[in-house]
Design a protein around this motif. Structure first.
Motif, mmCIF file in Angstrom:
data_model
loop_
_atom_site.group_PDB
_atom_site.id
_atom_site.type_symbol
_atom_site.label_atom_id
_atom_site.label_comp_id
_atom_site.label_asym_id
_atom_site.label_seq_id
_atom_site.Cartn_x
_atom_site.Cartn_y
_atom_site.Cartn_z
ATOM 1 N N ARG A 72 0.693 2.945 1.439
ATOM 2 C CA ARG A 72 1.689 2.797 2.514
ATOM 3 C C ARG A 72 1.541 1.438 3.199
ATOM 4 N N TYR A 73 0.315 1.089 3.559
ATOM 5 C CA TYR A 73 0.076 -0.188 4.236
ATOM 6 C C TYR A 73 0.358 -1.368 3.304
ATOM 7 N N ALA A 74 -0.071 -1.264 2.038
ATOM 8 C CA ALA A 74 0.133 -2.361 1.089
ATOM 9 C C ALA A 74 1.619 -2.615 0.860
ATOM 10 N N ARG A 75 2.410 -1.564 0.731
ATOM 11 C CA ARG A 75 3.857 -1.738 0.540
ATOM 12 C C ARG A 75 4.483 -2.414 1.757
ATOM 13 N N GLU A 76 4.099 -1.976 2.934
ATOM 14 C CA GLU A 76 4.637 -2.589 4.161
ATOM 15 C C GLU A 76 4.269 -4.062 4.241
ATOM 16 N N LEU A 77 3.028 -4.394 3.878
ATOM 17 C CA LEU A 77 2.596 -5.793 3.913
ATOM 18 C C LEU A 77 3.352 -6.628 2.879
ATOM 19 N N ALA A 78 3.535 -6.090 1.665
ATOM 20 C CA ALA A 78 4.279 -6.810 0.629
ATOM 21 C C ALA A 78 5.734 -7.003 1.042
ATOM 22 N N ASP A 79 6.298 -6.014 1.697
ATOM 23 C CA ASP A 79 7.674 -6.155 2.192
ATOM 24 C C ASP A 79 7.796 -7.296 3.198
ATOM 25 N N ARG A 80 6.686 -7.676 3.786
ATOM 26 C CA ARG A 80 6.674 -8.750 4.786
ATOM 27 C C ARG A 80 6.155 -10.076 4.218
ATOM 28 N N GLY A 81 6.019 -10.147 2.889
ATOM 29 C CA GLY A 81 5.692 -11.413 2.254
ATOM 30 C C GLY A 81 4.263 -11.603 1.801
ATOM 31 N N PHE A 82 3.395 -10.624 2.030
ATOM 32 C CA PHE A 82 2.002 -10.716 1.604
ATOM 33 C C PHE A 82 1.833 -10.131 0.206
ATOM 34 N N VAL A 83 0.838 -10.601 -0.526
ATOM 35 C CA VAL A 83 0.386 -9.945 -1.746
ATOM 36 C C VAL A 83 -0.724 -8.997 -1.304
ATOM 37 N N ALA A 84 -0.666 -7.734 -1.732
ATOM 38 C CA ALA A 84 -1.658 -6.753 -1.284
ATOM 39 C C ALA A 84 -2.195 -5.958 -2.475
ATOM 40 N N LEU A 85 -3.507 -5.823 -2.547
ATOM 41 C CA LEU A 85 -4.164 -5.074 -3.615
ATOM 42 C C LEU A 85 -4.772 -3.795 -3.052
ATOM 43 N N THR A 86 -4.479 -2.672 -3.695
ATOM 44 C CA THR A 86 -5.188 -1.419 -3.426
ATOM 45 C C THR A 86 -5.926 -1.048 -4.713
ATOM 46 N N PHE A 87 -7.026 -0.304 -4.596
ATOM 47 C CA PHE A 87 -7.748 0.110 -5.802
ATOM 48 C C PHE A 87 -8.539 1.366 -5.505
ATOM 49 N N ASP A 88 -8.879 2.062 -6.575
ATOM 50 C CA ASP A 88 -9.761 3.226 -6.462
ATOM 51 C C ASP A 88 -11.195 2.734 -6.593
ATOM 52 N N PHE A 89 -12.062 3.158 -5.669
ATOM 53 C CA PHE A 89 -13.475 2.799 -5.748
ATOM 54 C C PHE A 89 -14.072 3.364 -7.041
ATOM 55 N N ARG A 90 -15.190 2.786 -7.486
ATOM 56 C CA ARG A 90 -15.883 3.327 -8.668
ATOM 57 C C ARG A 90 -16.177 4.804 -8.444
ATOM 58 N N GLY A 91 -15.877 5.595 -9.470
ATOM 59 C CA GLY A 91 -16.155 7.025 -9.390
ATOM 60 C C GLY A 91 -15.049 7.831 -8.722
ATOM 61 N N TRP A 92 -13.938 7.212 -8.376
ATOM 62 C CA TRP A 92 -12.836 7.910 -7.711
ATOM 63 C C TRP A 92 -11.518 7.578 -8.398
ATOM 64 N N GLY A 93 -10.564 8.485 -8.295
ATOM 65 C CA GLY A 93 -9.225 8.240 -8.825
ATOM 66 C C GLY A 93 -9.260 7.844 -10.295
ATOM 67 N N GLU A 94 -8.546 6.768 -10.622
ATOM 68 C CA GLU A 94 -8.449 6.323 -12.003
ATOM 69 C C GLU A 94 -9.573 5.376 -12.420
ATOM 70 N N SER A 95 -10.395 4.948 -11.484
ATOM 71 C CA SER A 95 -11.474 4.018 -11.815
ATOM 72 C C SER A 95 -12.626 4.735 -12.507
ATOM 73 N N GLY A 96 -13.368 3.976 -13.317
ATOM 74 C CA GLY A 96 -14.506 4.535 -14.032
ATOM 75 C C GLY A 96 -15.713 4.710 -13.141
ATOM 76 N N GLY A 97 -16.730 5.351 -13.698
ATOM 77 C CA GLY A 97 -17.975 5.549 -12.959
ATOM 78 C C GLY A 97 -18.191 6.998 -12.576
ATOM 79 N N ALA A 98 -19.452 7.374 -12.470
ATOM 80 C CA ALA A 98 -19.785 8.744 -12.104
ATOM 81 C C ALA A 98 -19.610 8.954 -10.604
ATOM 82 N N ARG A 99 -19.096 10.115 -10.263
ATOM 83 C CA ARG A 99 -18.957 10.466 -8.849
ATOM 84 C C ARG A 99 -20.340 10.678 -8.255
ATOM 85 N N ARG A 100 -20.493 10.255 -7.013
ATOM 86 C CA ARG A 100 -21.794 10.369 -6.348
ATOM 87 C C ARG A 100 -21.656 11.167 -5.060
ATOM 88 N N GLN A 101 -22.678 11.914 -4.719
ATOM 89 C CA GLN A 101 -22.774 12.686 -3.478
ATOM 90 C C GLN A 101 -21.476 13.392 -3.163
#
Length: 101
Positions: A72-101
């Motif tokens: 939501r925030y990244a889209r709003e920022l891009a709509d205002r002229g910024f380049v914005a990157l979102t990502f899944d931390f290691r072990g979460w979402g689509e990113s690789g890595g074992a989940r911890r704790q």
């Protein structure tokens, strides 16, 4: 200057201003400590590769994924002229890595 700009941008997002261009999203992937990290790169619709743009990394709480609050925030920022990157931390979402704790 950055703090003032960030506050002004956050205020515009909070007020729901829509007087800016639409954005587009591109899927990206990169390596971090041997694991693949998957992210979304939000780009202003009028992006010109010959013209530099300010860029931001938008993350949520440790256990969120990029499609939640950061999107939501990244889209709003891009709509205002910024380049914005979102990502899944290691072990979460689509990113690789074992989940911890």
């Amino acid at each position: 200057m950055l703090k003032i700009l960030t506050l002004a941008t956050a205020t515009a997002v909070a007020l729901g201003s829509t007087a800016f261009a639409a954005s587009r999203v591109e899927r990206v992937a990169f390596a971090s400590h041997g694991q693949q990290i998957v992210g979304d790169l939000y780009l202003p619709e009028d992006l010109d590769p010959a013209r530099p743009r300010p860029a931001l990394v938008v993350t949520g709480a440790w256990m969120t994924v990029k499609e939640q609050m950061p999107a939501r925030y990244a889209r709003e920022l891009a709509d205002r002229g910024f380049v914005a990157l979102t990502f899944d931390f290691r072990g979460w979402g689509e990113s690789g890595g074992a989940r911890r704790q």
